[in-house]
Scaffold this active site. Sequence first.
Site, PDB file in Angstrom:
ATOM      1  N   HIS A 145     -78.325 -17.105  50.596  1.00  0.00           N
ATOM      2  CA  HIS A 145     -79.753 -17.181  50.924  1.00  0.00           C
ATOM      3  C   HIS A 145     -80.552 -16.269  50.015  1.00  0.00           C
ATOM      4  O   HIS A 145     -80.010 -15.352  49.394  1.00  0.00           O
ATOM      5  CB  HIS A 145     -79.990 -16.815  52.394  1.00  0.00           C
TER       6      HIS A 145
ATOM      7  N   CYS B 204     -86.701 -18.176  50.886  1.00  0.00           N
ATOM      8  CA  CYS B 204     -85.486 -18.701  51.530  1.00  0.00           C
ATOM      9  C   CYS B 204     -85.505 -20.223  51.644  1.00  0.00           C
ATOM     10  O   CYS B 204     -84.560 -20.903  51.227  1.00  0.00           O
ATOM     11  CB  CYS B 204     -85.281 -18.043  52.889  1.00  0.00           C
TER      12      CYS B 204
ATOM     13  N   HIS C 145     -86.259 -17.749  58.755  1.00  0.00           N
ATOM     14  CA  HIS C 145     -85.353 -17.595  57.620  1.00  0.00           C
ATOM     15  C   HIS C 145     -84.252 -18.644  57.695  1.00  0.00           C
ATOM     16  O   HIS C 145     -83.876 -19.109  58.785  1.00  0.00           O
ATOM     17  CB  HIS C 145     -84.735 -16.198  57.634  1.00  0.00           C
TER      18      HIS C 145
END
Length: 245
Positions: free
Chosen positions: A199, A137, A187
């Site tokens: 993402h 990510c 994240h």
Amino acid sequence: MPQSPLSQSPGPQSPDSLLTAAEYRCRRTLNLYKTPDLDGLVTQAAAGRHLRIQVSPPSEASARALSVQLCEDGYPGWIGLRQMSALAPAPEPYRPVALDRSAIVERLPQVIAFAQAAMAQANVYLWGGTVGPNFDCSGLMQTAFASAGIRLPRDSYQQEAFTQPIGWDELEPGDLVFFGTPERTTHVGLYLGHGTYLHSSGKEQGRNGIGLDSLTDLSDPVSQAYYQQRRRPGRVMASYHPAVA
């Protein structure tokens, strides 16, 4: 004058022969690992990136691997001695570029375009991936911004700390959205507008690679899972300049 070890044979050499605080450029992509046993990919260095070799007293670990630190983000890791052939002395030291918010805004369309192009390629989530086609990510965010000449720190929690906090009602395309637990960010995604963000997501959350999710339409289980882990949005106000030892 002693010859640089990287201008000699590419075979394994002792770190004792390396130049202290020498700076090198990567001739090709290098994988950096968590340990000197080359376990656990932590990041990747694309061709052209700068690194410094961290010289330390001889040890069992230094006989098989080198401790290095990337110059653009200050990130540490280990490379195998055989990877020395992929390094060349840097013609000049890395010099970060100073960008203010107005310069960042002008470059955000390029950041978004890079991320969307990465999504269009076949890919899977790769922990430590920053080069592509497989990213983690924060690696995707770092590389998308770097494509426009904007440097970010490496990890999602570092990126959160680097960005300016904003409210959810202030989100604009190019902002970052952070997820995790109350204690820590785990994240990050890139906001595209209209409640949507892009993402690279791991399969434990229901997807394996780059995709789109929503902050407003929670009918998709992946969107719903991440919505429950929201922390805060952040705005990139400058290009990152690490303090590299």
